[in-house]
Design an enzyme around this catalytic site. Structure first.
Site, PDB file in Angstrom:
ATOM      1  N   TRP A  78      37.554  -7.600 -18.298  1.00  0.00           N
ATOM      2  CA  TRP A  78      37.169  -8.618 -19.281  1.00  0.00           C
ATOM      3  C   TRP A  78      37.404  -8.100 -20.703  1.00  0.00           C
ATOM      4  O   TRP A  78      37.775  -8.857 -21.602  1.00  0.00           O
ATOM      5  CB  TRP A  78      35.684  -8.974 -19.100  1.00  0.00           C
ATOM      6  CG  TRP A  78      35.175  -9.987 -20.091  1.00  0.00           C
ATOM      7  CD1 TRP A  78      35.176 -11.337 -19.958  1.00  0.00           C
ATOM      8  CD2 TRP A  78      34.609  -9.720 -21.382  1.00  0.00           C
ATOM      9  NE1 TRP A  78      34.641 -11.931 -21.077  1.00  0.00           N
ATOM     10  CE2 TRP A  78      34.282 -10.960 -21.967  1.00  0.00           C
ATOM     11  CE3 TRP A  78      34.339  -8.549 -22.093  1.00  0.00           C
ATOM     12  CZ2 TRP A  78      33.702 -11.066 -23.231  1.00  0.00           C
ATOM     13  CZ3 TRP A  78      33.767  -8.658 -23.348  1.00  0.00           C
ATOM     14  CH2 TRP A  78      33.455  -9.906 -23.903  1.00  0.00           C
ATOM     15  N   HIS A  79      37.188  -6.783 -20.882  1.00  0.00           N
ATOM     16  CA  HIS A  79      37.324  -6.238 -22.231  1.00  0.00           C
ATOM     17  C   HIS A  79      38.777  -6.172 -22.696  1.00  0.00           C
ATOM     18  O   HIS A  79      39.030  -6.083 -23.898  1.00  0.00           O
ATOM     19  CB  HIS A  79      36.705  -4.838 -22.295  1.00  0.00           C
ATOM     20  CG  HIS A  79      35.211  -4.872 -22.381  1.00  0.00           C
ATOM     21  ND1 HIS A  79      34.407  -4.954 -21.276  1.00  0.00           N
ATOM     22  CD2 HIS A  79      34.359  -4.862 -23.440  1.00  0.00           C
ATOM     23  CE1 HIS A  79      33.142  -4.981 -21.647  1.00  0.00           C
ATOM     24  NE2 HIS A  79      33.076  -4.936 -22.949  1.00  0.00           N
ATOM     25  N   GLY A  80      39.720  -6.180 -21.777  1.00  0.00           N
ATOM     26  CA  GLY A  80      41.100  -6.146 -22.221  1.00  0.00           C
ATOM     27  C   GLY A  80      42.067  -5.935 -21.082  1.00  0.00           C
ATOM     28  O   GLY A  80      41.716  -5.369 -20.039  1.00  0.00           O
TER      29      GLY A  80
END
Length: 488
Positions: A322-324
């Protein structure tokens, strides 16, 4: 329009004055208008996508509420999740997976023409997509009725303090507040402004100063010795906390000025005594989102132990992704998943060790050791979170474990002494400001710092406010404007 820009300051003051000057029934309209102006300041086409997603989800939720069969509800929910998750995947991850697949084929000597797409990621899409999905799932679960006023629903999605980087507030909490008449309350507005001021201090003084040193080292890690890499990693632990906690405090403070309460995003996470406790204190709005809408639907802890461990790993891997769209984030999530499982598996052994060493009779020392170990474990994972590439991350890790040798072994690299001397001013500002933050966090253990200040003499309160303003004006790194979490 960044929070820490003159443009936003003027925008906020203008919206604030008009908000309290017009009749209460029109205020949500002003906030909706202001939210879209705020979002269009990044890129006008982003607002079109935001509006389209809002309308589609509004009507699907209405249909979900009208459906009387379980099958019909499940079909609409599946359609909603597919649309939102599919859009997020297409814009954020399609290129990443295509590139990874092409690399795998190339490694095995297979010539495969896999197109790699490069699409500009709309800012904030991960955050408002999760807000929308939680709303639809809550409607499906019967926790709230579908919002009939499309304007209020649009405001829930686009509420500008939370639009770009959260907190990811729940519809059950935020939507009812939009229906309440928010009158001007001096104490509430004053508290909101104080929180905004503290957020600016964290972002512009602490995170901004640390950014200079961290970026320099992590851009070319091969040029620095192990102690300097360790210092930069330690500094990044505070940089990312102050950057995101600062953003959250500003966002929560702005919402508070307008009369709306928000979910808290951080609870002094570096005071945690275990990894599970850290995740109850770090990025709380995202952690609880994954708990309520992924972990529990997977079965939570009410299943076999092996399956429970698999669920924990799934949640952390998804959290990392989700963060990248980068393997560095996947590894970061995987390490935290392993930490979490090991903390559960070793609980009995750790308790026996504590009893054997007699630490139960020294609770403060025991707590200090627990916090130090947890902080070191978390800081280690930040290497993967911050490194530009997975190879950079593994290089830094290998250097930290093997590169503490003699001067001859570090020849040709920048040493810690030369690094600190060349950035002595930033180093001193960082140490002093982190110390100030630590003192504030220590006070927070006893209660709300703003309430504590309120009981102090007026000269002391205003001296504290002036000191923070002076620090922001004199010590800020105005060249470091972007918040780290905007990229997510």
């Amino acid at each position: 329009m960044l929070f820490n820009s003159v443009e936003f300051l003027l925008f906020f003051i203008g919206i604030g004055f008009v908000y309290f000057a017009i009749p209460a029934r029109f205020r949500w309209m002003l906030l909706l208008f202001g939210s879209y102006v705020f979002y269009m300041s990044w890129e006008p086409s982003y607002a079109a996508l935001l509006g389209l997603i809002t309308v589609v989800n509004y009507y699907l939720a209405i249909r979900l509420g009208r459906s009387i069969t379980v099958r019909g509800k499940k079909t609409i929910l599946a359609l909603t999740v597919t649309i939102n998750a599919g859009l997020l995947f297409s814009l954020k991850y399609l290129g990443f997976f295509a590139e990874s697949l092409r690399t795998v084929f190339h490694h095995h000597g297979v010539a495969a023409a896999i197109p790699v797409f490069s699409i500009a990621l709309p800012v904030g899409i991960s955050f408002y997509t999760f807000k929308i999905m939680s709303y639809t799932i809550d409607v499906y679960r019967g926790k709230l009725e579908p919002e009939r006023n499309i304007g209020l629903f649009a405001l829930y999605v686009a509420f500008f303090p939370q639009l770009i980087a959260g907190p990811i507030d729940r519809s059950t909490r935020l939507l009812p507040q939009f229906r309440e008449e928010q009158m001007f309350d001096y104490r509430r507005v004053s508290d909101g402004l104080k929180l905004i001021l503290w957020g600016f201090f964290q972002k512009m003084v602490i995170a901004g100063t640390l950014t200079i040193m961290v970026d320099l080292v992590y851009s070319k890690p091969g040029q620095y010795d192990a102690p300097t890499l360790a210092l930069a990693t330690l500094f990044f632990a505070f940089q990312i906390y102050c950057d995101f906690s600062g953003y959250s405090d500003i966002a929560i403070g702005i919402a508070q000025v307008f009369g709306y309460g928000s979910i808290n995003n951080f609870e002094r996470p570096y005071f945690s005594r275990s990894i599970p406790e850290f995740w109850r204190r770090w990025h709380i709005s995202l952690s609880t989102w994954f708990r309520d809408y992924l972990y529990i639907p997977l079965g939570g802890s009410r299943i076999s132990i092996p399956r429970w461990h698999v669920n924990i790993m799934i949640v952390f891997l998804v959290s990392g992704l989700w963060h990248g769209a980068n393997w560095t984030f996947v590894v970061w999530g995987a390490i935290h998943g392993c930490y979490y499982i090991l903390s559960v598996l070793t609980k009995s052994a750790r308790e026996k060790t504590v009893a054997t060493l007699g630490l139960v009779r020294l609770p403060r020392l025991h707590q200090g050791i627990q916090m130090a170990i947890t902080f070191c474990l978390v800081t280690f994972t930040w290497i993967f979170f911050r490194a530009n590439t997975i190879s950079d991350a593994f290089y830094i890790v290998s250097k930290l474990f093997t590169g503490w040798g003699s001067a001859s072994e570090t020849a040709g690299t920048n040493t810690l002494a030369s690094f600190v001397s060349s950035h002595f001013f930033e180093f001193c500002v960082a140490i002093v400001s982190i110390t100030v933050m630590g003192m504030v966090h220590t006070l927070q253990v006893r209660g709300n710092v703003r309430n504590m200040l309120r009981s102090k003499p007026i000269w002391l309160r205003w001296a504290a406010y002036y000191a923070i303003v002076a620090a922001i004006l004199l010590l800020s790194n105005f060249g470091s404007k972007q918040f780290i979490y905007f990229q997510f």
